[in-house]
Scaffold this motif. Structure first.
Motif, PDB file in Angstrom:
ATOM      1  N   TYR A 187       0.826  -1.213   0.000  1.00  0.00           N
ATOM      2  CA  TYR A 187       0.000   0.000   0.000  1.00  0.00           C
ATOM      3  C   TYR A 187       0.863   1.267   0.000  1.00  0.00           C
ATOM      4  N   VAL A 208      -1.148  -0.251   6.948  1.00  0.00           N
ATOM      5  CA  VAL A 208      -2.244   0.723   6.978  1.00  0.00           C
ATOM      6  C   VAL A 208      -2.281   1.446   8.326  1.00  0.00           C
ATOM      7  N   ARG A 217       0.341   4.086   8.431  1.00  0.00           N
ATOM      8  CA  ARG A 217      -0.051   5.273   7.661  1.00  0.00           C
ATOM      9  C   ARG A 217      -1.078   6.102   8.443  1.00  0.00           C
TER      10      ARG A 217
END
Length: 317
Positions: free
Chosen positions: A150, A285, A288
């Motif tokens: 990602y 994730v 982030r």
């Protein structure tokens, strides 16, 4: 182990498309070891204290106009003094500098190569410094796997056979990109940034025990691999130890030091049934989210504390 690098002047000129002006001056054996660049305005004015002659020297409009204001004798004397520092790897003149006859004459006398760029002095300085920081940054080789998940560079480490390559293979199947397997070459390219890549001989290959060597690029296509990636997070895989305490909330970060920089680290215990690929995705994730200002562990802790305070107030009433 870490190492101090040097790069050939010829590689610099090829990458930045510099034009050689000193036709008879060889430069194949000249190297650059300092990532900084110098504009020699003070040196051309006669001040040589603290002059770092090991840097690439850039002559722009200011230096050129100053030289042109001098009479020819003094101009040649200043250039003679400057080019007598023969450890200068090369001189780059900006696109605006047109009259270079005197510069070339003295440079060829001392065998210092002179190149011209199609950019302005400030532009070429910025480009050369950026490029040299990557080429000359301290580096280290680490046993592990680097995957782009990602958009975050996740370095997966752990003992041999713990499942790093299998995790990377599952991540590739889920649409993420492999950067390096087994050996990850890491460079520190700035005061805050680490960049990882694979050794050229191992690039795109991955070893899966029981199957053998797999070429990820050929098997899954070009979109499944990536040449380099900035390292954001370390995930350390280790065999489950029932007597060891593992972080269950994530309120405090653990760190791994790589080339003097602290990288956030998650220790993931391995047990049968754990889907490591999903755990790695979640870690990426969640990392982030924290960068964007949201921390789930802090949010839960705040809710718990607010609830406790609420119950205390109600009990007093």
């Amino acid at each position: 182990m870490t190492s101090k690098n040097k790069v050939k002047v010829s590689k610099l000129t090829e990458f930045h498309q510099l034009k050689l002006l000193t036709k008879d001056t060889p430069y194949d054996t000249r190297y650059i070891s300092d990532p900084d660049v110098n504009r020699p305005a003070l040196q051309l004015a006669g001040f040589f204290d603290c002059f770092d002659q090991g840097r690439v020297q850039v002559i722009g409009t200011v230096e050129h106009m100053y030289l042109q204001q001098l009479d020819k004798k003094e101009r040649l004397e200043r250039l003679e003094k400057f080019f007598s520092y023969t450890e200068i790897p090369c001189v780059v003149v900006s696109k605006i500098v047109k009259e270079v006859t005197d510069i070339l004459m003295i440079a060829q006398k001392y065998n210092v190569p002179v190149f011209q760029t199609g950019l302005g002095a400030s532009q070429i300085m910025a480009e050369i410094i950026r490029w040299l920081n990557v080429e000359l940054g301290p580096n280290i080789s680490i046993h592990g796997v680097l995957v782009d998940i990602y958009g975050e560079g996740i370095l997966i480490t752990g003992d041999s056979g713990v499942g790093k390559s299998e995790t990377a293979l599952e991540l590739v199947r889920r649409g993420h990109r492999l950067v390096a397997d087994d050996a990850v070459e890491i460079k520190r390219v700035s005061g805050t940034t680490l960049v990882g890549t694979a050794p050229e001989v191992l690039r795109h290959f991955i070893e899966v025990r029981g199957i053998g060597i797999v070429n990820i690029k050929e098997l899954f296509g070009i979109e499944a691999v990536k040449q380099t990636k900035e390292i954001s997070l370390v995930i350390q895989l280790e065999t489950w130890d029932k007597d060891k305490q593992y972080d269950r909330l994530g309120l405090e970060n653990e760190y791994t030091e790589i080339l003097g920089l602290q990288v956030v680290t998650h220790r993931i215990p391995i047990r049968p049934g754990r889907n490591l690929a999903i755990i790695c995705e979640t870690a990426a994730v969640n990392y982030r989210q924290k960068l964007m200002g949201y921390n789930a562990a802090e949010e839960l802790n705040k809710r718990v504390m607010d609830n406790l305070q609420k119950n205390m107030r109600e009990n007093k009433i």
